[in-house]
Structure formats: structure tokens, C-alpha cells
Design an enzyme around this catalytic site. Sequence first.
Site, mmCIF file in Angstrom:
data_model
loop_
_atom_site.group_PDB
_atom_site.id
_atom_site.type_symbol
_atom_site.label_atom_id
_atom_site.label_comp_id
_atom_site.label_asym_id
_atom_site.label_seq_id
_atom_site.Cartn_x
_atom_site.Cartn_y
_atom_site.Cartn_z
ATOM 1 C CG ASN A 1 38.072 65.506 2.457
ATOM 2 O OD1 ASN A 1 37.977 64.301 2.219
ATOM 3 N ND2 ASN A 1 39.039 66.259 1.943
ATOM 4 C CB SER B 1 45.638 70.468 -0.277
ATOM 5 O OG SER B 1 44.763 69.475 -0.737
ATOM 6 N NE ARG C 1 71.501 23.995 27.012
ATOM 7 C CZ ARG C 1 70.744 22.925 27.258
ATOM 8 N NH1 ARG C 1 70.665 21.959 26.361
ATOM 9 N NH2 ARG C 1 70.061 22.835 28.379
ATOM 10 C CG LEU D 1 61.436 23.376 38.799
ATOM 11 C CD1 LEU D 1 62.216 22.080 38.533
ATOM 12 C CD2 LEU D 1 61.476 23.749 40.267
ATOM 13 C CG ASN E 1 50.927 67.601 18.027
ATOM 14 O OD1 ASN E 1 51.860 67.885 17.266
ATOM 15 N ND2 ASN E 1 50.849 66.436 18.643
ATOM 16 C CE1 TYR E 2 56.593 69.359 22.546
ATOM 17 C CE2 TYR E 2 58.099 69.086 20.708
ATOM 18 C CZ TYR E 2 57.875 69.133 22.075
ATOM 19 O OH TYR E 2 58.912 68.964 22.946
HETATM 20 C C1 UD1 Z 1 65.493 18.581 32.447
HETATM 21 C C2 UD1 Z 1 65.388 17.172 33.062
HETATM 22 C C3 UD1 Z 1 65.336 16.158 31.941
HETATM 23 C C4 UD1 Z 1 64.148 16.463 31.044
HETATM 24 C C5 UD1 Z 1 64.214 17.897 30.540
HETATM 25 C C6 UD1 Z 1 62.931 18.246 29.803
HETATM 26 C C7 UD1 Z 1 66.609 17.331 35.146
HETATM 27 C C8 UD1 Z 1 67.843 16.918 35.886
HETATM 28 N N1 UD1 Z 1 66.540 16.913 33.885
HETATM 29 O O1 UD1 Z 1 66.706 18.632 31.735
HETATM 30 O O2 UD1 Z 1 65.201 14.855 32.465
HETATM 31 O O3 UD1 Z 1 64.134 15.548 29.946
HETATM 32 O O4 UD1 Z 1 64.359 18.814 31.623
HETATM 33 O O5 UD1 Z 1 63.030 19.486 29.188
HETATM 34 O O6 UD1 Z 1 65.751 17.975 35.706
HETATM 35 N N2 UD1 Z 1 66.413 24.868 37.276
HETATM 36 C C9 UD1 Z 1 66.347 25.603 38.427
HETATM 37 N N3 UD1 Z 1 67.406 25.563 39.272
HETATM 38 C C10 UD1 Z 1 68.519 24.828 39.028
HETATM 39 C C11 UD1 Z 1 68.567 24.091 37.815
HETATM 40 C C12 UD1 Z 1 67.492 24.127 36.968
HETATM 41 O O7 UD1 Z 1 65.367 26.288 38.704
HETATM 42 O O8 UD1 Z 1 69.430 24.849 39.840
HETATM 43 C C13 UD1 Z 1 65.258 24.905 36.369
HETATM 44 C C14 UD1 Z 1 65.581 25.477 35.012
HETATM 45 O O9 UD1 Z 1 65.330 26.875 34.992
HETATM 46 C C15 UD1 Z 1 64.627 24.713 34.107
HETATM 47 C C16 UD1 Z 1 64.413 23.396 34.819
HETATM 48 O O10 UD1 Z 1 64.855 23.580 36.140
HETATM 49 O O11 UD1 Z 1 63.384 25.353 33.986
HETATM 50 C C17 UD1 Z 1 65.177 22.268 34.162
HETATM 51 O O12 UD1 Z 1 66.544 22.606 34.114
HETATM 52 P P1 UD1 Z 1 67.377 22.454 32.768
HETATM 53 O O13 UD1 Z 1 68.785 22.796 33.050
HETATM 54 O O14 UD1 Z 1 66.687 23.151 31.659
HETATM 55 O O15 UD1 Z 1 67.288 20.874 32.607
HETATM 56 P P2 UD1 Z 1 67.407 20.032 31.278
HETATM 57 O O16 UD1 Z 1 68.831 19.718 31.055
HETATM 58 O O17 UD1 Z 1 66.658 20.656 30.186
HETATM 59 CA CA CA Z 2 65.568 22.498 29.762
#
Ligand code: UD1
Ligand code: CA
Length: 491
Positions: free
Chosen positions: A391, A419, A27, A20, A400-401
Site C-alpha cells: 500500500n 503518507s 478544400r 490516386l 525518479n529524476y
Molecule cells: C473525382 C472524379 C469524379 C468522382 C469523384 C468521386 C475525376 C475527374 N472525377 O472527382 O467523377 O465522382 O472523384 O469522389 O476523376 N489526383 C491525383 N493527381 C491529380 C489529380 C487528382 O493523384 O493530378 C487524385 C486525388 O488525390 C484524388 C483523386 O485523384 O484522390 C480524385 O481527384 P479529386 O480532385 O479529388 O477529384 P474529384 O473532383 O473529387
Molecule cells: Ca475527391
Amino acid sequence: MTASLPQTGPEGGVAGVVVLAAGQGTRMRSSTPKVLHALGGRSMLGHVLAATAPLGARSTVVVVGAGRAAVEAHLAEVAPAALPVVQEEQRGSGHAAAVALAAVPDLDGPVLIVNGDAPLLRPGTVRALVDAHVAAGHALTVLTAVVDDPTGLGRIVRDEDGAVQAIVEERDATPEQRAVREINAGVYVGDAAALRRALGRLGEDNDQGEQYLTDVLALLAGDGDPVGGAPAEDPVDVLGCNDRRELAARRRTLNDRVLDELMRAGVTVVDPATTWVDVTVTVEPDALLEPGVHLRGATSVATGAVVGPDTTLVDCAVAEDATVVRSHCLGAEIGPDASVGPFSYLRPGTRLGRGAKVGAFVETKNAEVGEGSKVPHLSYVGDATIGRGSNVGAATVFVNYDGIAKHRTTVGDHVRIGSDTMLVAPVTVGDGAYTAAGSVIVSDVPPGAMAVARAKQRNVGGWVGRRRPGTASARAAEAAEQADTGTAGAG
Ligand code: UD1
Ligand code: CA
């Protein structure tokens, strides 16, 4: 960051891997998608893919969204076999997983789903989760960890018997649930069919109005499907990365792991606090890394070599017993027993033969310095081939250029370049030849010749006394003359 990752591994227990990686990563406060931020020589996404690659899954799907063009381009470079799938709107991790599974409708059996922002994940941890899942015959198993500070993470809710019932996000948790220190690592193994069923039923009735992947667990449990949690052996493995402070902390942890492994294998690391080594680097036993060393990319350091202090090597090969002191080297091959620095700048295409020396304030590029040859001080060596035992005197420039194109200079064996020689390429200096200091060499020098290409010296006698009378120089000259006359008279 450009090194590609292993595409297959030994036969593993999962049919597919879903990463994912579509989230915004707000952040991080960055124009770079979160999963492309790098640590230890790989992107976060690269680390996750490296941790899952040994499972040997038939298909790897990466969900992209925020910054998708950049993420897709990166994937094509590091994991061309992975399938990017676009999540148009970021409607939550559960929605992301559903989009991924929809893209591989034929996939069945166990599927590993993992957050893209878990750069410390290791193959062993993932493997243990898969093994636990298969052994228990679960429909879904979540990787958990017991941590001191669970702030911001999903909590694992268990019943009196310790059976996992649900994962509750912090913002949706009751005070009792918030007190739980067992957290969701964001790594899951689930049966594809069970996942598809549950993902289709996800609601958005939570604080963020998103489809939470984590809700799948309670849905399956409610259906009577067996679900469980498997605690990670090392809770550090599961630490995510949501802002730059966490990125720095994860980078530190990763580096400590790399150095620990090197030291256990027999590498001396004088100061682990200031030594940074990418996960892609190899260092042989009995190499020594002084303080302030940065080894990056495809760099290798052989046994007996000493690197540092204060040296950066990117994609360099350092052979046995070579030394590199206070230098910056990119794409250079440094031969056995060769010595570099202090304060050398070696650029791509530099190849130093056995026992060659490149000394202080020397820059090289596309330059071969043969066995035992020396460029000890203050020189630029670009587009050059230097033979053996030659040496190159201080302040020599390989010119070179010509303003439009680069040209090559060839220096033979056992040559002595005086030198401050300018070697204006293309030009060849034959074996055993000499050039006089201060020469501008524009045509080839035959073997054994001495090339002199400079104005003849002319002394204008008494000039200082006549044109700079009364100066300290004039008085010094006068005193020297008198002393000379006196000595001559006494004889
Ligand atoms: C998530 C988990 C949380 C866990 C934590 C661990 C959920 C709801 N919560 O929280 O329980 O403790 O990870 O680090 O999953 N992403 C997508 N598409 C979206 C939303 C998110 O691809 O629409 C991906 C993000 O890029 C990320 C992952 O899902 O890699 C998790 O999303 P993030 O927003 O980081 O969740 P956390 O709040 O960290
Ligand atoms: Ca996360």
C-alpha cells in the site's frame, strides 16, 4: 495511425491496385496532405489501403505529389510493400493513373484504381466491384452509387438501354446530365492493357484543363470495348472527403459502424453519441463502455471490464473485469479486476497486476504495481516496481529524476509506505517494511524495518496566546484551556 496494415490477403481477382493520392486537397485548407488526415485511427489513405489489401494484389502503387515527402513517410510506416510513384505535376486523375501504370510496365490483367480520399470504402464493396467486372468480362467497370445529393460528383451517363456510355464531371455536364443521381464513386477496375491504351489518348479539353480518368470510360466504349457500371450495395461506402466538414461527417459514420459492430457482438455502449472507438481497437463481449469514452490505437478491452465515463485509452490493454473511471491512459496494461481512477493518468510502461488499484490524482510511468497493491490517492509513481499486497499512502512521490538521469525504485511485497513519503531513487524498500508518514527515504530499507526519516516534533507551549493575542485562534486556545481546567476541577 501507426499500426501497419495487412500486406497480403486471400487470392483476389486483381493484379494491381493503384491509389490516386497526389492531389492537393485544396478544400481541406491544410498544410497536411489530404490523404493523411485521420479518422477512426487511420489516415484516409490507410483506410483505402485496408479496403483493398484483402484483394491480395501483387503490386500496390500509390501516386504521390502534393506533400509527397509526408505521404511517402506515412506509406513506409503503414504499407511498406506499396510502391510510391511521383506525379510531378498534378495534371488530373487520368494523368495520375497513367503515371502509375507506367511505373509497373509488366503489370497486366485487371487493375483496381481508387481515389485516395474514400475513407469509408470497405473490402466487401471493392470485392463486389471486382467480381462484377470479372463476371461481365468488361474492359472497364466503374463503381457507382445512387445518392440524394450528387453535387460536385461525376455523373454516370447511360443510354436508353441502361448501358453506361460516359462519366461527365458536374462542371462539364448539361442540365439533363446534372439531374442524374447516379454518380461515379472514383473506384474503377480495368484491364491494364485497355487502360494504358485509353489513358494515352486523354485530352484536356474540359473546364479544369485536366486529364480526367473518367474520360477513359467513353474512350473505351467508343472503341467497342465492353464497359459497365456496378452500383455499390451501400452508397455510404463511396462518399469522398474533400473538406473538414466532410471529414467530420465521415468520421462520425465510421465510428457509428464500429460501435454497431461492437454492440452486435455483445458490447454495451451506453451512449454511442459520445463514444469514439478506432477501427484498430478490440472490445470483447460484455465489456461496458460508459459515455465519453475514447478508445484509440491498439487498445483492447476484455470481457467484464467497465470503461468510463470520460476516459481516454490509447494503446492500452484492459483485462477482464477491470474498471477505468474518468482517466487518461497511454500504453498501459491494466490487469484483471484492477481499478483505475477517477482522475488517474497512466503513462507508457505502466503495468497493473490482478486486483491492483490506482486511485484519484495518481500519475504512473514505467511502473509495475503488483497483484493487489494499491496507490489510492495523489501520488506520482515513476520508474518503479511495486510487489504484491503493498500500500502506498496518499501523496507519496517516487522521486525518479536527479536532474540528469532517471532512476528506479523497488518496493517489495506487503510494504506499507506512509503518507507523504518521498522515495528518492535509486532505492529499495524490502518486503514487509514500513515507512513513517512524511519520510524522505534516501537509503534502502531492510525487510521488516520501519524507516523514519523526518524531524522530531517539538511543541512550543502557549505560543499562540503570546504571539497572536486577541486572534480567534488565541481565544479558541484559551477556551480549550479553561474547559480543560474546569473538567479537571470537577473531577
Ligand atoms: C473525382 C472524379 C469524379 C468522382 C469523384 C468521386 C475525376 C475527374 N472525377 O472527382 O467523377 O465522382 O472523384 O469522389 O476523376 N489526383 C491525383 N493527381 C491529380 C489529380 C487528382 O493523384 O493530378 C487524385 C486525388 O488525390 C484524388 C483523386 O485523384 O484522390 C480524385 O481527384 P479529386 O480532385 O479529388 O477529384 P474529384 O473532383 O473529387
Ligand atoms: Ca475527391
